[in-house]
Design a protein around this motif. Sequence first.
Motif, PDB file in Angstrom:
ATOM      1  N   GLN A  60       0.696  -1.293  -0.020  1.00  0.00           N
ATOM      2  CA  GLN A  60       0.237  -0.133  -0.087  1.00  0.00           C
ATOM      3  C   GLN A  60       0.904   1.192  -0.153  1.00  0.00           C
ATOM      4  OE1 GLN A  60      -3.208   0.117  -0.355  1.00  0.00           O
ATOM      5  NE2 GLN A  60      -4.146  -1.142   0.946  1.00  0.00           N
ATOM      6  N   PHE A  61       1.940   1.045   0.525  1.00  0.00           N
ATOM      7  CA  PHE A  61       2.907   2.272   0.545  1.00  0.00           C
ATOM      8  C   PHE A  61       4.113   2.461  -0.320  1.00  0.00           C
ATOM      9  CE2 PHE A  61       0.966   1.485   4.760  1.00  0.00           C
ATOM     10  CZ  PHE A  61       0.961   2.589   5.325  1.00  0.00           C
ATOM     11  N   ILE A  64       4.739   6.203  -1.882  1.00  0.00           N
ATOM     12  CA  ILE A  64       4.650   7.207  -1.222  1.00  0.00           C
ATOM     13  C   ILE A  64       5.649   8.295  -0.944  1.00  0.00           C
ATOM     14  CG2 ILE A  64       2.758   6.162   0.386  1.00  0.00           C
ATOM     15  CD1 ILE A  64       5.172   6.280   2.586  1.00  0.00           C
ATOM     16  N   GLN A  68       7.240  13.612   3.330  1.00  0.00           N
ATOM     17  CA  GLN A  68       5.990  13.907   3.431  1.00  0.00           C
ATOM     18  C   GLN A  68       5.210  13.091   4.619  1.00  0.00           C
ATOM     19  OE1 GLN A  68       3.463  15.593   0.222  1.00  0.00           O
ATOM     20  NE2 GLN A  68       1.974  13.945   1.120  1.00  0.00           N
ATOM     21  N   ASN A  72       4.013  14.254   8.060  1.00  0.00           N
ATOM     22  CA  ASN A  72       2.565  14.616   8.508  1.00  0.00           C
ATOM     23  C   ASN A  72       2.132  13.433   9.654  1.00  0.00           C
ATOM     24  OD1 ASN A  72       2.193  16.678   6.759  1.00  0.00           O
ATOM     25  ND2 ASN A  72       1.512  15.349   5.113  1.00  0.00           N
ATOM     26  N   GLN A  76       0.848  14.568  13.201  1.00  0.00           N
ATOM     27  CA  GLN A  76      -0.675  14.278  13.766  1.00  0.00           C
ATOM     28  C   GLN A  76      -0.484  13.534  14.914  1.00  0.00           C
ATOM     29  OE1 GLN A  76      -2.347  10.700  11.777  1.00  0.00           O
ATOM     30  NE2 GLN A  76      -4.076  11.678  11.471  1.00  0.00           N
ATOM     31  N   TYR A  87      -1.371  19.516  12.684  1.00  0.00           N
ATOM     32  CA  TYR A  87      -1.282  18.677  11.383  1.00  0.00           C
ATOM     33  C   TYR A  87      -1.653  19.455  10.336  1.00  0.00           C
ATOM     34  CZ  TYR A  87      -2.951  14.994   8.304  1.00  0.00           C
ATOM     35  OH  TYR A  87      -3.091  14.030   7.119  1.00  0.00           O
ATOM     36  N   ARG A  90      -3.531  16.182   4.579  1.00  0.00           N
ATOM     37  CA  ARG A  90      -4.685  16.089   4.070  1.00  0.00           C
ATOM     38  C   ARG A  90      -5.694  15.379   5.045  1.00  0.00           C
ATOM     39  NH1 ARG A  90      -2.695  12.631  -0.697  1.00  0.00           N
ATOM     40  NH2 ARG A  90      -0.964  12.486   1.024  1.00  0.00           N
ATOM     41  N   VAL A  95      -7.098  11.074   1.928  1.00  0.00           N
ATOM     42  CA  VAL A  95      -5.684  10.430   1.916  1.00  0.00           C
ATOM     43  C   VAL A  95      -6.140   9.062   1.596  1.00  0.00           C
ATOM     44  CG1 VAL A  95      -3.619   9.678   3.400  1.00  0.00           C
ATOM     45  CG2 VAL A  95      -4.467  11.885   3.657  1.00  0.00           C
ATOM     46  N   HIS A  96      -6.929   8.222   2.465  1.00  0.00           N
ATOM     47  CA  HIS A  96      -7.063   6.783   2.088  1.00  0.00           C
ATOM     48  C   HIS A  96      -8.416   6.543   1.402  1.00  0.00           C
ATOM     49  CE1 HIS A  96      -5.021   7.682   6.186  1.00  0.00           C
ATOM     50  NE2 HIS A  96      -4.504   6.294   5.787  1.00  0.00           N
ATOM     51  N   MET A  99      -8.165   3.146  -1.305  1.00  0.00           N
ATOM     52  CA  MET A  99      -6.821   2.251  -1.095  1.00  0.00           C
ATOM     53  C   MET A  99      -7.642   0.933  -0.405  1.00  0.00           C
ATOM     54  SD  MET A  99      -3.918   4.179   1.311  1.00  0.00           S
ATOM     55  CE  MET A  99      -3.669   5.842   0.876  1.00  0.00           C
ATOM     56  N   ILE A 141     -10.363   5.677   7.832  1.00  0.00           N
ATOM     57  CA  ILE A 141      -9.401   5.010   7.110  1.00  0.00           C
ATOM     58  C   ILE A 141      -9.648   3.762   6.576  1.00  0.00           C
ATOM     59  CG2 ILE A 141      -7.031   4.230   7.577  1.00  0.00           C
ATOM     60  CD1 ILE A 141      -6.814   6.115   9.858  1.00  0.00           C
TER      61      ILE A 141
HETATM   62  C1  HEM Z   1      -3.760   4.541  12.640  1.00  0.00           C
HETATM   63  C2  HEM Z   1      -3.997   4.361  11.436  1.00  0.00           C
HETATM   64  C3  HEM Z   1      -3.665   5.300  10.665  1.00  0.00           C
HETATM   65  C4  HEM Z   1      -3.189   6.623  10.522  1.00  0.00           C
HETATM   66  C5  HEM Z   1      -3.071   7.391  12.001  1.00  0.00           C
HETATM   67  C6  HEM Z   1      -2.657   7.099   9.294  1.00  0.00           C
HETATM   68  C7  HEM Z   1      -2.415   8.377   8.914  1.00  0.00           C
HETATM   69  C8  HEM Z   1      -1.705   8.802   7.965  1.00  0.00           C
HETATM   70  C9  HEM Z   1      -1.208  10.078   7.610  1.00  0.00           C
HETATM   71  C10 HEM Z   1      -0.968  11.206   8.740  1.00  0.00           C
HETATM   72  C11 HEM Z   1      -0.927  10.278   6.251  1.00  0.00           C
HETATM   73  C12 HEM Z   1      -0.237  11.390   5.747  1.00  0.00           C
HETATM   74  C13 HEM Z   1      -1.050  12.261   5.107  1.00  0.00           C
HETATM   75  C14 HEM Z   1      -0.391  13.400   4.167  1.00  0.00           C
HETATM   76  O1  HEM Z   1       0.690  13.059   3.658  1.00  0.00           O
HETATM   77  O2  HEM Z   1      -1.253  14.425   3.847  1.00  0.00           O
HETATM   78  C15 HEM Z   1      -1.323   8.887   5.907  1.00  0.00           C
HETATM   79  C16 HEM Z   1      -0.852   8.584   4.418  1.00  0.00           C
HETATM   80  C17 HEM Z   1      -1.134   7.292   4.007  1.00  0.00           C
HETATM   81  N1  HEM Z   1      -1.545   6.169   4.622  1.00  0.00           N
HETATM   82 FE1  HEM Z   1      -2.108   6.317   6.410  1.00  0.00          FE
HETATM   83  N2  HEM Z   1      -3.070   6.218   8.439  1.00  0.00           N
HETATM   84  C18 HEM Z   1      -3.287   5.005   9.048  1.00  0.00           C
HETATM   85  C19 HEM Z   1      -3.376   3.710   8.450  1.00  0.00           C
HETATM   86  C20 HEM Z   1      -3.146   3.533   7.474  1.00  0.00           C
HETATM   87  C21 HEM Z   1      -3.344   1.999   6.827  1.00  0.00           C
HETATM   88  C22 HEM Z   1      -3.730   0.635   7.560  1.00  0.00           C
HETATM   89  C23 HEM Z   1      -2.831   2.053   5.465  1.00  0.00           C
HETATM   90  C24 HEM Z   1      -2.763   0.822   4.558  1.00  0.00           C
HETATM   91  C25 HEM Z   1      -2.436  -0.178   4.854  1.00  0.00           C
HETATM   92  C26 HEM Z   1      -2.369   3.383   5.324  1.00  0.00           C
HETATM   93  C27 HEM Z   1      -1.860   3.924   4.152  1.00  0.00           C
HETATM   94  C28 HEM Z   1      -1.646   5.198   3.706  1.00  0.00           C
HETATM   95  C29 HEM Z   1      -0.739   5.366   2.406  1.00  0.00           C
HETATM   96  C30 HEM Z   1      -0.273   4.662   1.439  1.00  0.00           C
HETATM   97  C31 HEM Z   1      -0.626   6.913   2.768  1.00  0.00           C
HETATM   98  C32 HEM Z   1       0.230   7.922   1.567  1.00  0.00           C
HETATM   99  C33 HEM Z   1      -1.000   8.580   0.947  1.00  0.00           C
HETATM  100  C34 HEM Z   1      -0.279   9.273  -0.223  1.00  0.00           C
HETATM  101  O3  HEM Z   1       0.716   9.910   0.095  1.00  0.00           O
HETATM  102  O4  HEM Z   1      -1.051   9.590  -1.138  1.00  0.00           O
HETATM  103  N3  HEM Z   1      -2.772   4.149   6.373  1.00  0.00           N
HETATM  104  N4  HEM Z   1      -1.744   8.124   6.724  1.00  0.00           N
END
Ligand code: HEM
Length: 144
Positions: A60-61, A64, A68, A72, A76, A87, A90, A95-96, A99, A141
């Motif tokens: 998933q990542f 990225i 950033q 972020n 957060q 924070y 987005r 963001v999610h 996905m 999310i």
């Molecule tokens: C407690 C759970 C989670 C929190 C607090 C969280 C928080 C965040 C934050 C703060 C960002 C950055 C946003 C930005 O740059 O504007 C982010 C991006 C992202 N998150 Fe999560 N997330 C969580 C769970 C997950 C899970 C479970 C997945 C996938 C398995 C995931 C996948 C991603 C991906 C791929 C990005 C990058 C998106 C991009 O840059 O386009 N996240 N998340």
Amino acid sequence: MTTLLRVSVLISVMALVAGCATPGPSEDSLYQDLGKRAGIAEMVEDLMYRIVEDDRIAFQFKDIDVVQFHTNLTDQLCELSGGPCTYTGRPMTDVHDGMNVTETQFNALAEQLVLAMEDNGISTSAQNRLLERLVELHPQITHR
Ligand code: HEM
């Protein structure tokens, strides 16, 4: 209790009480207990190494922006724990979006976060308090 079980139980319990939770007076103390912004930044860096190694979520990542994401997520968690951060990323839903994050993936990330906190000497109490706040983001999310 195993880490995964603890995370799952917390998520289930907090899902039930979501909406009733009110921030307590310990907000700022959680920020302190996580080692302030520097401690949180360390923990997030460790989390990112762990994500890359975890086949349940690494894919998933893959595209990225690492810097950033680190900035972020650190801001957060800092803000969420009562620290003096804002924070500026987005909204979680945006963001999610698209996905299709599953429960298993959410739990996997939470599990890796717990392990990263363990590695950084964060107390179990502080771990649980942060998880409680993160569980409130769960609907924004998963399954989007
Ligand atoms: C407690 C759970 C989670 C929190 C607090 C969280 C928080 C965040 C934050 C703060 C960002 C950055 C946003 C930005 O740059 O504007 C982010 C991006 C992202 N998150 Fe999560 N997330 C969580 C769970 C997950 C899970 C479970 C997945 C996938 C398995 C995931 C996948 C991603 C991906 C791929 C990005 C990058 C998106 C991009 O840059 O386009 N996240 N998340």
